[in-house]
Enzyme design. Structure first.
Site, PDB file in Angstrom:
ATOM      1  CE  LYS A 177      26.428  -8.210  67.302  1.00  0.00           C
ATOM      2  NZ  LYS A 177      27.391  -8.532  68.392  1.00  0.00           N
ATOM      3  CD  GLU A 232      29.202  -8.035  72.180  1.00  0.00           C
ATOM      4  OE1 GLU A 232      28.712  -8.805  71.326  1.00  0.00           O
ATOM      5  OE2 GLU A 232      28.512  -7.334  72.940  1.00  0.00           O
ATOM      6  N   GLY A 253      20.922 -16.355  71.936  1.00  0.00           N
ATOM      7  CA  GLY A 253      21.578 -15.609  73.013  1.00  0.00           C
ATOM      8  C   GLY A 253      20.709 -15.595  74.246  1.00  0.00           C
ATOM      9  N   GLY A 254      20.917 -14.602  75.086  1.00  0.00           N
ATOM     10  CA  GLY A 254      20.203 -14.546  76.356  1.00  0.00           C
ATOM     11  C   GLY A 254      18.746 -14.122  76.185  1.00  0.00           C
ATOM     12  N   GLY A 305      16.918 -11.406  73.721  1.00  0.00           N
ATOM     13  CA  GLY A 305      15.903 -11.950  72.808  1.00  0.00           C
ATOM     14  C   GLY A 305      14.601 -11.171  72.908  1.00  0.00           C
ATOM     15  CD  GLU A 331      16.800 -22.208  68.822  1.00  0.00           C
ATOM     16  OE1 GLU A 331      16.648 -22.657  69.968  1.00  0.00           O
ATOM     17  OE2 GLU A 331      16.290 -22.714  67.821  1.00  0.00           O
ATOM     18  CB  CYS A 359      21.561 -22.827  75.480  1.00  0.00           C
ATOM     19  SG  CYS A 359      21.780 -23.956  74.111  1.00  0.00           S
ATOM     20  CD  GLU A 404      21.101 -19.219  80.576  1.00  0.00           C
ATOM     21  OE1 GLU A 404      20.966 -18.028  80.250  1.00  0.00           O
ATOM     22  OE2 GLU A 404      21.136 -20.146  79.748  1.00  0.00           O
TER      23      GLU A 404
HETATM   24  P1  NAD Z   1      23.679 -12.125  74.664  1.00  0.00           P
HETATM   25  O1  NAD Z   1      22.196 -12.140  74.572  1.00  0.00           O
HETATM   26  O2  NAD Z   1      24.316 -11.151  75.570  1.00  0.00           O
HETATM   27  O3  NAD Z   1      24.319 -11.823  73.219  1.00  0.00           O
HETATM   28  C1  NAD Z   1      24.048 -12.643  72.102  1.00  0.00           C
HETATM   29  C2  NAD Z   1      24.281 -11.828  70.841  1.00  0.00           C
HETATM   30  O4  NAD Z   1      23.291 -10.807  70.753  1.00  0.00           O
HETATM   31  C3  NAD Z   1      25.626 -11.111  70.791  1.00  0.00           C
HETATM   32  O5  NAD Z   1      26.080 -11.104  69.454  1.00  0.00           O
HETATM   33  C4  NAD Z   1      25.272  -9.699  71.240  1.00  0.00           C
HETATM   34  O6  NAD Z   1      26.170  -8.735  70.781  1.00  0.00           O
HETATM   35  C5  NAD Z   1      23.902  -9.531  70.606  1.00  0.00           C
HETATM   36  N1  NAD Z   1      22.974  -8.601  71.263  1.00  0.00           N
HETATM   37  C6  NAD Z   1      22.819  -8.378  72.590  1.00  0.00           C
HETATM   38  N2  NAD Z   1      21.814  -7.494  72.791  1.00  0.00           N
HETATM   39  C7  NAD Z   1      21.314  -7.177  71.566  1.00  0.00           C
HETATM   40  C8  NAD Z   1      20.255  -6.329  71.109  1.00  0.00           C
HETATM   41  N3  NAD Z   1      19.496  -5.627  71.951  1.00  0.00           N
HETATM   42  N4  NAD Z   1      20.021  -6.253  69.784  1.00  0.00           N
HETATM   43  C9  NAD Z   1      20.744  -6.965  68.909  1.00  0.00           C
HETATM   44  N5  NAD Z   1      21.772  -7.772  69.268  1.00  0.00           N
HETATM   45  C10 NAD Z   1      22.042  -7.884  70.584  1.00  0.00           C
HETATM   46  O7  NAD Z   1      24.099 -13.619  74.974  1.00  0.00           O
HETATM   47  P2  NAD Z   1      25.556 -14.177  75.269  1.00  0.00           P
HETATM   48  O8  NAD Z   1      25.928 -13.719  76.645  1.00  0.00           O
HETATM   49  O9  NAD Z   1      26.436 -13.874  74.113  1.00  0.00           O
HETATM   50  O10 NAD Z   1      25.288 -15.760  75.277  1.00  0.00           O
HETATM   51  C11 NAD Z   1      24.827 -16.457  76.387  1.00  0.00           C
HETATM   52  C12 NAD Z   1      23.332 -16.686  76.306  1.00  0.00           C
HETATM   53  O11 NAD Z   1      22.995 -17.337  75.079  1.00  0.00           O
HETATM   54  C13 NAD Z   1      22.829 -17.605  77.402  1.00  0.00           C
HETATM   55  O12 NAD Z   1      21.632 -17.090  77.933  1.00  0.00           O
HETATM   56  C14 NAD Z   1      22.551 -18.904  76.679  1.00  0.00           C
HETATM   57  O13 NAD Z   1      21.604 -19.722  77.292  1.00  0.00           O
HETATM   58  C15 NAD Z   1      22.109 -18.421  75.346  1.00  0.00           C
HETATM   59  N6  NAD Z   1      22.268 -19.477  74.329  1.00  0.00           N
HETATM   60  C16 NAD Z   1      21.137 -20.101  73.844  1.00  0.00           C
HETATM   61  C17 NAD Z   1      21.260 -21.128  72.922  1.00  0.00           C
HETATM   62  C18 NAD Z   1      20.048 -21.837  72.354  1.00  0.00           C
HETATM   63  O14 NAD Z   1      20.178 -22.500  71.334  1.00  0.00           O
HETATM   64  N7  NAD Z   1      18.878 -21.738  72.960  1.00  0.00           N
HETATM   65  C19 NAD Z   1      22.518 -21.510  72.497  1.00  0.00           C
HETATM   66  C20 NAD Z   1      23.642 -20.868  73.008  1.00  0.00           C
HETATM   67  C21 NAD Z   1      23.497 -19.843  73.930  1.00  0.00           C
END
Ligand code: NAD
Length: 489
Positions: A178, A181, A231-232, A236, A253, A287, A388
């Site tokens: 997934k 978006e 992701g965020g 997470g 992550e 990140c 962040e």
């Molecule tokens: P986000 O958490 O908003 O979304 C990440 C993904 O999760 C997207 O595909 C989103 O649709 C999905 N998602 C969101 N809420 C969800 C839920 N409740 N259940 C299932 N899926 C869900 O993050 P973003 O804004 O796309 O990316 C930026 C963030 O990612 C920053 O905080 C950054 O630090 C982090 N990031 C971490 C790493 C790492 O390796 N530690 C790498 C890249 C980015």
């Protein structure tokens, strides 16, 4: 050539590409605000079908018992397909998140090399014979979970997705991806490449749409046996909660607010370049961005002066312009978040030393551009220093001695990465061991290798991707005992 804004891209379920026009989301080019195309939004029934296809593919004896060298061959073919389509993949990423062309190209090459690494890893790892306490043979063998849900962010989709799909397949699983978006196309294009490479149908499915619906449905699906998320931190935490209810493992992550540290004996030329690249590459949407800079007080003024001069010279431009160093922010919403954080810094009394505004050039006026920004005068507990920002914003703070430094550097919810610049290797070692971070760079920054495990301390995550253990992340161990005594009591 401009893509067709009316096009609705399909997603891959089993061997079928399915288009869903209802609720299809526009993909917006952040450099121009034009609509690139639309992308299907999966229904709940699509998620069910994708998981069912993955389950069937994972159970298929042809895959379950496939020898490692044959699985490796498939991964090599995907890598070759990525290389063969590198311009197309780089362009898709550039259109969707605005990363500069050079960086997109290097991420395509990086993604191919991830598939090759895990092809080698899957042939390298084997079962283990463990020490016996009697006349028997005990072994540990490793088996896949079955269906892995891979959920990824928008900042570096090509590499983040490769780092999940390649080891999960190497480990013998099937995957439902997934993607974000904001950046769904790289994952869709790689799935097409995997199909052409002969990856059996159902082993890689891609469902697209929002996290709050499609992502949640995937994590909650009873057929999913493991979730790998990047992701965020807030997302997470929600995913970990849902997975805990189902008692399935997660690899997370998450976000970061990484301290970057300069001691007064450091090679300042190298340090200044490391600091500038460490925060401004990818418009700060990384990140591991070194977003909190701690400078030893004796050299504070000199370092600040040199950073201001370098930041002011950074060329912010259209991502495919020759010599562009920073493209736009990936979304207009993310730029609003950055601007809100700058406002909060201002109201906390910050001094904005560089940037803090949108570039003035007419050709950039339709895009989500923002100038590289340096902030000073805040304490370690100000919102802009703690949270962040995920943008081109560096907060600069002085420190007096090692204890003061370590106290400030570790006073954060996050623990993803850190950097230290010093000529004293003993001090480099001492500080590196005291910092609460999953990766610490000494006299370098953002050096990454697929063979080195990566992940966060504290709110930056759970689990380690990459490295040989990156395959084990997607497997569960099973113990086997063989009786060898011919006349057991
Ligand atoms: P986000 O958490 O908003 O979304 C990440 C993904 O999760 C997207 O595909 C989103 O649709 C999905 N998602 C969101 N809420 C969800 C839920 N409740 N259940 C299932 N899926 C869900 O993050 P973003 O804004 O796309 O990316 C930026 C963030 O990612 C920053 O905080 C950054 O630090 C982090 N990031 C971490 C790493 C790492 O390796 N530690 C790498 C890249 C980015």
């Amino acid at each position: 050539m401009r893509p067709d804004p009316e096009l609705v891209k399909p997603m891959l379920i089993g061997e079928t590409w399915i288009t869903r026009e209802t609720d299809a989301l526009p993909s917006i080019n952040p450099a121009t605000s034009e609509v690139n195309y639309h992308v299907s939004t999966s229904t709940k029934a699509d998620v069910d079908m994708a998981v069912a296809s993955a389950r069937a593919a994972a159970d298929e004896p042809g895959w379950r018992t496939m020898q490692a060298h044959k699985r490796a061959r498939l991964l090599h073919k995907i890598a070759d397909g990525i290389d063969a389509n590198s311009d197309e993949l780089a362009r898709l990423q550039m259109l969707e998140n605005g990363k500069v062309w050079r960086e997109c190209q290097s991420q395509v090459a990086g993604a191919a090399s991830v598939y090759r690494y895990f092809a080698a890893a899957c042939e390298t790892l084997g079962s283990e014979v463990t020490p016996a306490r009697g006349d028997y043979l005990s072994m540990t063998v490793y088996e896949p979970y079955g269906v892995v849900a891979a959920i990824t962010p928008w900042n570096s989709p090509l590499t983040m997705e490769a780092q999940k799909i390649a080891p999960a397949l190497a480990a013998g699983n099937a995957v439902v991806l997934k993607p974000s978006e904001v950046t769904p196309s790289a994952g869709l294009a790689v799935a097409r490449i995997a199909q052409s490479a002969g990856v059996p149908s159902g082993l890689l499915n891609v469902v697209t749409g929002p996290g709050a619906t499609v992502g949640r449905e995937l994590v909650a699906h009873p057929g999913v046996r493991m979730v790998s998320f990047t992701g965020g931190t807030a997302s997470g935490r929600s995913i970990a909660g849902a997975a805990a209810q189902r008692l399935i493992p997660t690899a997370l992550e998450l976000g970061g607010k990484s301290p970057h540290i300069v001691f007064d004996d450091a090679d300042l030329d190298a340090a200044i370049t490391g600091i500038i690249d460490g925060i401004f590459q990818g418009s700060g949407q990384s990140c591991v961005a070194g977003s909190r800079l701690f400078v030893q007080r004796r050299i504070y003024d000199e370092v600040v002066e040199r950073l201001v001069s370098r930041a002011d010279q950074i060329r912010v431009d259209l991502p495919d312009a020759d010599g562009a160093q920073m493209g736009p922010i990936a979304t207009f919403r993310q730029r609003e978040h950055i601007e809100a954080m700058i406002e909060s810094a201002r109201s906390d009394g910050a001094e904005i030393l560089a940037g803090g505004y949108r570039p003035q050039e007419e050709r950039l006026s339709a895009g989500a551009f923002y100038r590289p920004t340096l902030i000073a005068g805040l304490s370690n507990d100000a919102t802009a220093v703690r949270e962040e920002i995920f943008g081109p914003v560096l907060c600069i703070l002085p420190f007096d001695n090692e204890d003061d430094l370590v106290g400030q550097a570790n006073d954060t919810a996050y623990g993803l990465a850190a950097g230290i610049w010093t000529a004293d290797y003993r001090r480099g070692w001492r500080i590196a061991r005291r910092l609460q971070a999953g990766t610490v760079w000494i006299n370098t920054y953002k050096q990454l290798s697929i063979s080195t495990p990566f992940g966060g301390f504290k709110d930056s995550g759970i689990g380690r991707e990459k490295g040989l253990s990156g395959v084990r992340l997607y497997q569960q161990s099973k113990a086997l005992y063989w009786q060898l005594d011919s006349s057991p009591e």
